[in-house]
Motif scaffolding. Structure first.
Motif, short mmCIF file in Angstrom:
data_model
loop_
_atom_site.label_atom_id
_atom_site.label_comp_id
_atom_site.label_asym_id
_atom_site.label_seq_id
_atom_site.Cartn_x
_atom_site.Cartn_y
_atom_site.Cartn_z
N GLU A 102 1.05 -1.21 0.05
CA GLU A 102 0.01 -0.15 0.05
C GLU A 102 0.82 1.17 0.08
OE1 GLU A 102 -3.09 -0.24 -0.59
OE2 GLU A 102 -2.89 -2.51 0.06
N THR A 103 0.26 2.37 -0.53
CA THR A 103 1.02 3.62 -0.51
C THR A 103 1.41 4.14 0.98
OG1 THR A 103 -1.18 4.79 -0.25
CG2 THR A 103 -0.07 4.45 -2.49
N ILE A 104 2.36 4.67 0.85
CA ILE A 104 3.08 5.13 2.26
C ILE A 104 3.05 6.84 2.52
CG2 ILE A 104 5.19 4.99 3.97
CD1 ILE A 104 5.73 2.31 1.98
N GLN A 105 2.59 7.30 3.13
CA GLN A 105 2.65 8.63 3.65
C GLN A 105 3.70 8.86 5.05
OE1 GLN A 105 -1.88 8.62 4.07
NE2 GLN A 105 -1.39 10.66 3.53
N VAL A 106 4.29 9.76 4.67
CA VAL A 106 5.48 10.04 5.74
C VAL A 106 4.85 11.35 6.27
CG1 VAL A 106 7.87 10.61 6.31
CG2 VAL A 106 7.39 8.94 4.29
N ARG A 116 4.97 11.07 0.16
CA ARG A 116 4.23 9.90 -0.10
C ARG A 116 5.01 8.71 -1.13
NH1 ARG A 116 -1.62 8.76 -0.68
NH2 ARG A 116 -2.08 10.81 0.50
N TYR A 117 5.02 7.63 -0.65
CA TYR A 117 5.79 6.72 -1.59
C TYR A 117 4.95 5.63 -1.97
CZ TYR A 117 9.91 9.10 0.17
OH TYR A 117 10.87 9.96 0.67
N SER A 118 5.16 4.81 -2.86
CA SER A 118 4.60 3.70 -3.44
C SER A 118 4.77 2.43 -2.61
CB SER A 118 5.04 3.25 -4.94
OG SER A 118 4.84 1.99 -4.95
N LEU A 183 4.09 6.99 10.35
CA LEU A 183 3.96 6.58 8.69
C LEU A 183 2.28 6.22 8.62
CD1 LEU A 183 6.96 4.33 8.03
CD2 LEU A 183 6.60 6.68 7.26
N VAL A 184 1.80 6.35 7.54
CA VAL A 184 0.41 6.23 6.99
C VAL A 184 0.25 5.34 6.14
CG1 VAL A 184 -2.12 6.86 6.95
CG2 VAL A 184 -0.41 8.10 8.43
N TYR A 185 -0.21 4.11 6.18
CA TYR A 185 -0.32 3.20 5.02
C TYR A 185 -1.73 3.10 4.46
CZ TYR A 185 4.30 1.12 5.84
OH TYR A 185 5.69 1.12 6.11
N ASP A 187 -3.72 5.40 3.55
CA ASP A 187 -4.46 6.41 4.02
C ASP A 187 -5.10 6.35 5.21
OD1 ASP A 187 -3.68 8.01 1.99
OD2 ASP A 187 -5.14 7.45 0.52
N SER A 188 -4.88 5.27 6.05
CA SER A 188 -5.73 4.91 7.14
C SER A 188 -4.83 4.28 8.20
CB SER A 188 -7.01 4.07 6.90
OG SER A 188 -6.65 3.04 6.38
N LEU A 189 -3.93 3.32 7.94
CA LEU A 189 -3.18 2.59 9.09
C LEU A 189 -1.99 3.27 9.47
CD1 LEU A 189 -2.77 0.01 10.49
CD2 LEU A 189 -1.40 -0.98 8.53
N LEU A 190 -2.35 4.07 10.86
CA LEU A 190 -0.98 4.70 11.30
C LEU A 190 -0.22 3.81 12.32
CD1 LEU A 190 0.36 7.45 12.06
CD2 LEU A 190 -1.34 7.51 14.14
#
Length: 197
Positions: A102-106, A116-118, A183-185, A187-190
């Protein structure tokens, strides 16, 4: 003496060309088959030998067929491992893992998205950048811990990063400053960084 044997051998080859050709082709095919088998075996045994006790680590893979006739494979799905530990004795340690792409938000220290990373290791790559695993992962696959310890995997809201990935996400600086960063995976998993290996 050797020259005499070579002359007799050459005369026999010239006198019986058909049988000599069959023998030479058979010998060539046999030698080639031995070389190919050796190379394939050497290649297959070259994987994952850097793990300590690699000869005692086994991987269980489950598969399923799709409606279209294709095959799906899962790396040790969690239900399979949890059932095996009760049906088969002799496991010293066991862990399940599955890829997570899943996408990764830093997040910044204030909780705002900074990058944001792939979910893949590289663009157009099949390999996932993250795996979900259990607490015994670092018992089976030991790593050198720069910060933290293996017990942090008992909390599902914690994450362990490699040093290169931590620097990719959070930039240069002391590794201890990266602990607790979010990190958020998908858009929902913190999750919070609790260790770096």
């Amino acid at each position: 003496m050797l020259l005499h044997h070579l002359r007799i051998g050459w005369r026999n080859i010239r006198g019986q060309r058909f049988y000599s050709a069959i023998h030479i082709v058979g010998l060539s095919v046999g030698i080639c088959a031995c070389v190919v088998i050796y190379l394939i075996t050497q290649y297959e045994f070259s994987f994952d030998t850097f793990h300590p006790n690699s000869g005692r680590i086994y991987r269980i893979v489950a598969g399923a067929s799709t409606d279209e006739g294709g095959q799906l494979f899962w790396n040790s799905p969690f239900p399979t491992i949890s059932n095996l530990e009760y049906r088969v004795t002799g496991f010293e340690a066991r862990t399940a893992f599955t890829g997570f792409g899943e996408t990764i938000q830093v997040l910044s220290e204030r909780g705002e998205e900074v990058a944001r990373y792939s979910g893949r290791q590289a663009d157009n790559d099949y390999a996932f950048s993250t795996i979900l695993t259990g607490p015994d992962f670092f018992t089976i696959f030991p790593h050198q811990w720069l910060i933290g310890n293996p017990d942090i995997l008992r909390d599902s809201a914690q994450i362990v990063l490699t040093e290169s990935v931590a620097r990719k996400y959070f930039g240069p600086g002391p590794l201890k400053d990266m602990l607790g960063r979010g990190l958020v995976y998908n858009d929902s998993l913190l999750v919070r960084v609790a260790g770096i290996v």
